[in-house]
Design a protein around this motif. Structure first.
Motif, mmCIF file in Angstrom:
data_model
loop_
_atom_site.group_PDB
_atom_site.id
_atom_site.type_symbol
_atom_site.label_atom_id
_atom_site.label_comp_id
_atom_site.label_asym_id
_atom_site.label_seq_id
_atom_site.Cartn_x
_atom_site.Cartn_y
_atom_site.Cartn_z
ATOM 1 N N THR A 143 -6.295 -34.663 -44.774
ATOM 2 C CA THR A 143 -6.002 -35.434 -45.756
ATOM 3 C C THR A 143 -6.495 -37.109 -45.667
ATOM 4 O OG1 THR A 143 -3.931 -34.148 -46.538
ATOM 5 C CG2 THR A 143 -4.071 -36.562 -47.288
ATOM 6 N N ILE A 144 -7.042 -37.716 -46.410
ATOM 7 C CA ILE A 144 -7.514 -39.095 -46.448
ATOM 8 C C ILE A 144 -6.719 -39.749 -47.447
ATOM 9 C CG2 ILE A 144 -9.520 -40.892 -46.832
ATOM 10 C CD1 ILE A 144 -11.397 -38.516 -46.282
ATOM 11 N N ILE A 145 -6.038 -40.853 -46.924
ATOM 12 C CA ILE A 145 -5.203 -41.623 -47.783
ATOM 13 C C ILE A 145 -5.837 -41.972 -49.020
ATOM 14 C CG2 ILE A 145 -5.651 -43.985 -46.688
ATOM 15 C CD1 ILE A 145 -2.097 -42.720 -47.724
ATOM 16 N N TRP A 146 -5.104 -41.826 -50.229
ATOM 17 C CA TRP A 146 -5.383 -42.131 -51.671
ATOM 18 C C TRP A 146 -6.047 -43.325 -51.650
ATOM 19 C CZ3 TRP A 146 -3.627 -45.568 -55.180
ATOM 20 C CH2 TRP A 146 -2.349 -46.183 -54.984
ATOM 21 N N ASN A 147 -5.379 -44.570 -51.159
ATOM 22 C CA ASN A 147 -5.920 -46.130 -51.411
ATOM 23 C C ASN A 147 -6.864 -46.570 -50.228
ATOM 24 O OD1 ASN A 147 -3.671 -46.039 -49.645
ATOM 25 N ND2 ASN A 147 -2.486 -47.539 -50.725
ATOM 26 N N PRO A 163 0.014 -48.574 -71.987
ATOM 27 C CA PRO A 163 0.480 -49.070 -70.835
ATOM 28 C C PRO A 163 1.883 -48.406 -70.133
ATOM 29 C CG PRO A 163 1.088 -50.601 -72.633
ATOM 30 C CD PRO A 163 0.159 -49.597 -73.199
ATOM 31 N N LYS A 164 2.584 -47.514 -70.842
ATOM 32 C CA LYS A 164 3.675 -46.901 -70.152
ATOM 33 C C LYS A 164 3.023 -45.577 -69.846
ATOM 34 C CE LYS A 164 7.177 -49.233 -72.922
ATOM 35 N NZ LYS A 164 8.074 -48.960 -73.906
ATOM 36 N N ALA A 165 1.869 -44.915 -70.243
ATOM 37 C CA ALA A 165 1.568 -43.693 -69.561
ATOM 38 C C ALA A 165 0.937 -43.608 -68.181
ATOM 39 C CB ALA A 165 0.186 -43.483 -70.552
ATOM 40 N N TYR A 166 0.776 -44.771 -67.587
ATOM 41 C CA TYR A 166 0.463 -44.549 -66.218
ATOM 42 C C TYR A 166 1.411 -45.505 -65.329
ATOM 43 C CZ TYR A 166 -3.849 -42.899 -68.013
ATOM 44 O OH TYR A 166 -5.008 -42.115 -68.708
ATOM 45 N N SER A 167 1.535 -45.191 -64.137
ATOM 46 C CA SER A 167 2.289 -45.954 -63.371
ATOM 47 C C SER A 167 1.542 -46.633 -62.451
ATOM 48 C CB SER A 167 3.371 -44.981 -62.306
ATOM 49 O OG SER A 167 2.532 -44.288 -61.461
ATOM 50 N N ALA A 168 2.220 -47.697 -61.871
ATOM 51 C CA ALA A 168 1.274 -48.805 -61.061
ATOM 52 C C ALA A 168 1.383 -48.289 -59.660
ATOM 53 C CB ALA A 168 1.999 -50.079 -60.777
ATOM 54 N N GLN A 169 2.370 -47.330 -59.197
ATOM 55 C CA GLN A 169 2.378 -46.470 -57.900
ATOM 56 C C GLN A 169 2.334 -45.057 -58.284
ATOM 57 O OE1 GLN A 169 1.912 -47.919 -54.868
ATOM 58 N NE2 GLN A 169 2.348 -45.693 -53.802
ATOM 59 N N PRO A 170 1.480 -44.351 -57.718
ATOM 60 C CA PRO A 170 1.355 -43.114 -57.847
ATOM 61 C C PRO A 170 2.520 -42.179 -56.964
ATOM 62 C CG PRO A 170 -0.232 -43.449 -56.524
ATOM 63 C CD PRO A 170 0.242 -44.692 -56.777
ATOM 64 N N ILE A 171 2.951 -41.099 -57.606
ATOM 65 C CA ILE A 171 3.936 -40.246 -56.939
ATOM 66 C C ILE A 171 3.257 -39.310 -55.750
ATOM 67 C CG2 ILE A 171 5.770 -38.374 -57.145
ATOM 68 C CD1 ILE A 171 5.845 -39.461 -60.360
ATOM 69 N N LEU A 172 3.616 -39.363 -54.642
ATOM 70 C CA LEU A 172 2.880 -38.785 -53.586
ATOM 71 C C LEU A 172 3.954 -37.593 -52.826
ATOM 72 C CD1 LEU A 172 1.039 -41.884 -51.983
ATOM 73 C CD2 LEU A 172 -0.121 -40.463 -53.586
ATOM 74 N N SER A 173 3.194 -36.436 -52.192
ATOM 75 C CA SER A 173 3.895 -35.597 -51.391
ATOM 76 C C SER A 173 4.092 -36.421 -50.003
ATOM 77 C CB SER A 173 3.174 -34.508 -51.257
ATOM 78 O OG SER A 173 1.891 -34.712 -50.470
ATOM 79 N N GLU A 174 4.947 -35.757 -49.168
ATOM 80 C CA GLU A 174 4.940 -36.296 -47.771
ATOM 81 C C GLU A 174 3.626 -36.230 -47.008
ATOM 82 O OE1 GLU A 174 7.527 -35.318 -43.838
ATOM 83 O OE2 GLU A 174 8.556 -35.241 -45.825
ATOM 84 N N LYS A 175 3.105 -35.135 -47.375
ATOM 85 C CA LYS A 175 1.842 -35.081 -46.763
ATOM 86 C C LYS A 175 0.653 -35.936 -47.129
ATOM 87 C CE LYS A 175 -1.143 -31.837 -48.393
ATOM 88 N NZ LYS A 175 -1.691 -30.401 -48.513
ATOM 89 N N ASP A 176 0.507 -36.075 -48.436
ATOM 90 C CA ASP A 176 -0.281 -37.096 -48.911
ATOM 91 C C ASP A 176 -0.162 -38.666 -48.550
ATOM 92 O OD1 ASP A 176 -1.982 -34.917 -49.957
ATOM 93 O OD2 ASP A 176 -1.165 -35.216 -52.112
ATOM 94 N N SER A 177 1.153 -39.154 -48.586
ATOM 95 C CA SER A 177 1.751 -40.283 -47.975
ATOM 96 C C SER A 177 1.276 -40.546 -46.628
ATOM 97 C CB SER A 177 3.144 -40.491 -48.070
ATOM 98 O OG SER A 177 3.596 -40.630 -49.596
#
Length: 189
Positions: A143-147, A163-177
């Motif tokens: 896994t390469i970090i998303w950011n 503007p409410k459709a997207y969050s400023a911080q995505p929701i990540l699994s532990e593995k993806d974090s």
């Protein structure tokens, strides 16, 4: 079906030919002989289905051995789908391409072996189906970090029209974090 080239060689968008009327619609999603002739001469051995809620970001995943080509489509909702070129001798090594896949546009993205893959859910939820050219092998998954700053992927985390459709911080699994930063010696296939 129509094949649309992307700026990265061998990475293709596939657009189906729709037939529809007041009763509904019909379109072909895959034909082995057509795919082999017009896109890539590969064999698919596994198909996966994932459902994710709005704001979920999955990826960037790849396998260091048993590399997988993926044919990705969305049957419900919308995602921003991203592929990163990790092919060692590619002139576009380390570059990324992203596109929206949705139940409305019915497009598919062909990601050949040698790419990292991830997606961000932009709708309330999304169902993704993807065929793979090799079997899932967790012992080889990376896994390469998303950011990652070097990759600088322009994820659509905010959108002016909704503007409410997207969050400023995505929701990540532990593995993806816990993904690693992109390193040209470590991340090549």
């Amino acid at each position: 079906m129509k094949v649309i080239d992307t700026p990265i060689a061998d990475l293709k968008i596939i657009e189906p030919k729709m037939f529809g009327d007041e009763r509904g619609f019909f379109f072909e999603t895959f034909r082995d002989s057509w795919f082999r002739e017009h896109v890539s001469d590969v064999e698919f051995v596994q198909e996966n289905h994932s459902r994710s809620k709005r704001g979920i970001l999955r990826g960037l995943h790849y396998q260091s051995n048993q590399t997988q080509g993926k044919l990705v489509r969305v049957t419900s909702g919308e995602v921003f789908d991203v592929a990163v070129d990790l092919r060692r001798d590619s002139p576009t090594y380390g570059l990324w391409f992203g596109t929206y896949l949705s139940e409305e546009n019915r497009r598919q993205l062909w990601i050949p072996p040698g790419f990292a893959h991830g997606f961000y859910v932009t709708s309330e939820s999304a169902d993704c189906l993807y065929k793979c050219t090799d079997y899932y092998a967790p012992e080889f998954e990376k896994t390469i970090i998303w950011n990652d700053a070097k990759l600088s992927i322009d994820w659509p985390l905010t959108r002016n029209k909704e503007p409410k459709a997207y969050s400023a911080q995505p929701i990540l699994s532990e593995k993806d974090s816990a993904g690693s930063v992109f390193n040209s010696r470590e991340h090549w296939l």
